[in-house]
Structures are given as C-alpha cells and as structure tokens.
Scaffold this motif. Structure first.
Motif, PDB file in Angstrom:
ATOM      1  N   LEU A 187       0.638  -0.592  -0.723  1.00 45.65           N
ATOM      2  CA  LEU A 187       0.208  -0.012   0.066  1.00 45.65           C
ATOM      3  C   LEU A 187       0.681   1.164  -0.023  1.00 45.65           C
ATOM      4  CD1 LEU A 187      -2.725   1.206   0.109  1.00 45.65           C
ATOM      5  CD2 LEU A 187      -2.746   0.928   2.541  1.00 45.65           C
ATOM      6  N   ILE A 188       1.216   1.810  -0.692  1.00 41.84           N
ATOM      7  CA  ILE A 188       2.241   2.713  -1.504  1.00 41.84           C
ATOM      8  C   ILE A 188       3.634   2.414  -1.453  1.00 41.84           C
ATOM      9  CG2 ILE A 188       3.004   5.026  -0.916  1.00 41.84           C
ATOM     10  CD1 ILE A 188       0.570   4.835  -1.715  1.00 41.84           C
ATOM     11  N   ILE A 189       4.038   1.606   0.050  1.00 46.22           N
ATOM     12  CA  ILE A 189       5.560   1.355  -0.012  1.00 46.22           C
ATOM     13  C   ILE A 189       4.784  -0.690   0.289  1.00 46.22           C
ATOM     14  CG2 ILE A 189       7.522   1.121   1.746  1.00 46.22           C
ATOM     15  CD1 ILE A 189       6.407   3.514   2.992  1.00 46.22           C
ATOM     16  N   GLY A 190       6.167  -1.069  -0.493  1.00 45.59           N
ATOM     17  CA  GLY A 190       5.327  -1.940  -0.255  1.00 45.59           C
ATOM     18  C   GLY A 190       7.051  -3.161  -0.863  1.00 45.59           C
ATOM     19  N   GLY A 191       6.562  -4.499  -0.408  1.00 41.93           N
ATOM     20  CA  GLY A 191       7.709  -5.643   0.466  1.00 41.93           C
ATOM     21  C   GLY A 191       7.770  -6.862  -0.689  1.00 41.93           C
ATOM     22  N   ALA A 192       8.274  -7.784  -0.852  1.00 42.89           N
ATOM     23  CA  ALA A 192       8.269  -9.435  -0.779  1.00 42.89           C
ATOM     24  C   ALA A 192       9.532  -9.443  -0.041  1.00 42.89           C
ATOM     25  CB  ALA A 192       7.970  -9.693  -2.338  1.00 42.89           C
ATOM     26  N   SER A 193       9.338 -11.562  -0.406  1.00 46.71           N
ATOM     27  CA  SER A 193      10.427 -12.639   0.584  1.00 46.71           C
ATOM     28  C   SER A 193       9.487 -13.722  -0.042  1.00 46.71           C
ATOM     29  CB  SER A 193       9.938 -12.155   1.820  1.00 46.71           C
ATOM     30  OG  SER A 193       8.883 -13.112   3.071  1.00 46.71           O
ATOM     31  N   GLY A 194      10.494 -14.213  -0.288  1.00 43.82           N
ATOM     32  CA  GLY A 194      10.931 -15.706  -0.933  1.00 43.82           C
ATOM     33  C   GLY A 194      11.723 -16.323  -0.195  1.00 43.82           C
ATOM     34  N   ASN A 195      12.100 -17.832  -0.791  1.00 43.14           N
ATOM     35  CA  ASN A 195      12.818 -18.650  -0.635  1.00 43.14           C
ATOM     36  C   ASN A 195      13.264 -19.568  -1.274  1.00 43.14           C
ATOM     37  OD1 ASN A 195      13.713 -17.591   2.202  1.00 43.14           O
ATOM     38  ND2 ASN A 195      12.201 -18.386   2.354  1.00 43.14           N
ATOM     39  N   GLY A 196      13.937 -19.749  -2.388  1.00 38.58           N
ATOM     40  CA  GLY A 196      14.181 -20.792  -3.284  1.00 38.58           C
ATOM     41  C   GLY A 196      15.380 -21.630  -3.453  1.00 38.58           C
ATOM     42  N   ALA A 197      15.286 -22.403  -4.414  1.00 33.02           N
ATOM     43  CA  ALA A 197      16.521 -23.439  -5.380  1.00 33.02           C
ATOM     44  C   ALA A 197      17.480 -23.486  -5.976  1.00 33.02           C
ATOM     45  CB  ALA A 197      15.470 -24.743  -5.108  1.00 33.02           C
ATOM     46  N   VAL A 198      18.702 -23.191  -5.666  1.00 31.62           N
ATOM     47  CA  VAL A 198      19.473 -22.679  -6.999  1.00 31.62           C
ATOM     48  C   VAL A 198      20.552 -23.708  -7.696  1.00 31.62           C
ATOM     49  CG1 VAL A 198      21.636 -21.292  -7.233  1.00 31.62           C
ATOM     50  CG2 VAL A 198      20.836 -21.128  -5.647  1.00 31.62           C
ATOM     51  N   TYR A 199      19.835 -23.907  -8.805  1.00 34.01           N
ATOM     52  CA  TYR A 199      20.689 -25.167  -9.998  1.00 34.01           C
ATOM     53  C   TYR A 199      21.791 -24.515 -10.720  1.00 34.01           C
ATOM     54  CZ  TYR A 199      16.170 -26.744  -8.308  1.00 34.01           C
ATOM     55  OH  TYR A 199      15.286 -27.843  -7.585  1.00 34.01           O
ATOM     56  N   GLU A 200      22.653 -25.256 -10.703  1.00 37.01           N
ATOM     57  CA  GLU A 200      23.679 -25.312 -11.853  1.00 37.01           C
ATOM     58  C   GLU A 200      23.942 -25.968 -12.556  1.00 37.01           C
ATOM     59  OE1 GLU A 200      28.164 -23.633 -11.467  1.00 37.01           O
ATOM     60  OE2 GLU A 200      27.249 -24.232 -10.290  1.00 37.01           O
ATOM     61  N   ASN A 201      23.895 -26.197 -14.055  1.00 38.71           N
ATOM     62  CA  ASN A 201      23.920 -27.925 -15.296  1.00 38.71           C
ATOM     63  C   ASN A 201      22.622 -28.302 -15.064  1.00 38.71           C
ATOM     64  OD1 ASN A 201      24.980 -25.741 -16.839  1.00 38.71           O
ATOM     65  ND2 ASN A 201      27.242 -26.675 -15.248  1.00 38.71           N
TER      66      ASN A 201
END
Length: 178
Positions: free
Chosen positions: A68-82
């Motif tokens: 609401l005017i000022i926003g935010g987001a967050s999340g966690n993920g998995a990193v893959y190489e080849n």
C-alpha cells in the motif's frame, strides 16, 4: 556435574532439532521448486530451453508480495547449476510508488553464463529498478532474451496487485554442503 550434563544434553537436542527443521524447510522449498518448474513448463513449453540451456537458475516457488504505497516481498528458493541443485537462496524486495494489494508469485531467474551465475552465488546479488520480469504465459519465452546474462520470469499464483512502483530485489545465496 549432573546439571551440566543435563544442560549440555538439552543444548545438543536443540541444535539437532534446529538443524533437522532447517533441512526440512529446505526440502520443502526444493520440492515446491520442482513442482513450480513443471507448472512453468506446462504453461509455456518454451521455458524448457531456458531450463536446459542456461548455466544455472534459481526458482522461488512461493514469493509473497504486499503493498500500500510502500511494498515488500520475500521468498526462498533453490539454486541449480547445469540442472543440479547447488544451494538455497532468499529474496527480499522493497519498493515505493502507486501500488496496492497482495499476491503470491513464482519467480525464476535464469543465468546465461557461468559468470552471471557465479556473480549471483557470491551473495548479496541485487536487481535495480531497471530490471523487469516477463510474465509466464503460453509463448512468452519464445521471443525472450537475456539482458546482461540474466532473464527473469514470474507467474502469479493467487491474489491481485496493482503496481506502478520502483525499487529493487536483493538476494542471498547459501551453498548446499554435501
């Protein structure tokens, strides 16, 4: 002496539970990332080429975003190489502007080159306001191109958000030790 052993045992138990729950959390993120990958490809088969041909990618299966005017987001993920899991990542986003609402999205970042992936893996990676994401829909990947060795796709999962804002995303990387 008995109380010292008791407290040492409790401390070891807490450390074990914390490590186990962290691994459980990571396993859930990895499982969700694999499901998200399949859903993304089912939505736009052109993403198969990005998953197959990129040096690496990170999938954030559940990014929560609100504003609401000022926003935010967050999340966690998995990193893959080849195509091989190499680490975990976190995403934080702050922005300001004409925006309101809340939503959950899936975000995937592809790295065209090993250098681009290594820059991400060094930690403290950032996207500025100029970075833009491509909405995943049938055929969207066909004409998509990397910009500075990186391309981002997002797919809304639920919620609704109106957004005309500027800000940036910051990422952290943690390698998986096998």
């Amino acid at each position: 002496m008995k109380s010292l052993k008791f407290y040492a045992s409790i401390l070891m138990l807490l450390v074990t539970v914390t490590v186990f729950s962290q691994n459980e959390k990571d396993q859930k993120i990895i499982s969700d990332a694999e499901k998200a990958k399949n859903k993304l490809i089912n939505t736009d088969e052109g993403l198969k080429d990005f998953f197959s041909n990129s040096s690496g990618y990170v999938i954030f299966p559940n990014v929560g975003e609100g504003a609401l005017i000022i926003g935010g987001a967050s999340g966690n993920g998995a990193v893959y190489e080849n195509g091989t899991l190499v680490g975990m990542a976190s995403l934080k986003k702050v922005d300001v502007g004409l925006q309101a609402g809340g939503q959950e999205i899936t975000e995937v970042i592809f790295f065209e080159t090993e250098d681009a992936l290594n820059e991400f893996k060094q930690g403290e990676y950032k996207f500025t306001a100029e970075a833009s994401a491509i909405a995943v829909e049938k055929g969207a990947a066909k004409n998509a191109n990397y910009s500075d060795g990186v391309i981002v796709f997002t797919k809304p999962k639920k919620g609704l958000m109106a957004d005309l804002s500027i800000g940036g995303q910051k990422f952290n990387y943690k390698p998986i030790h096998k």
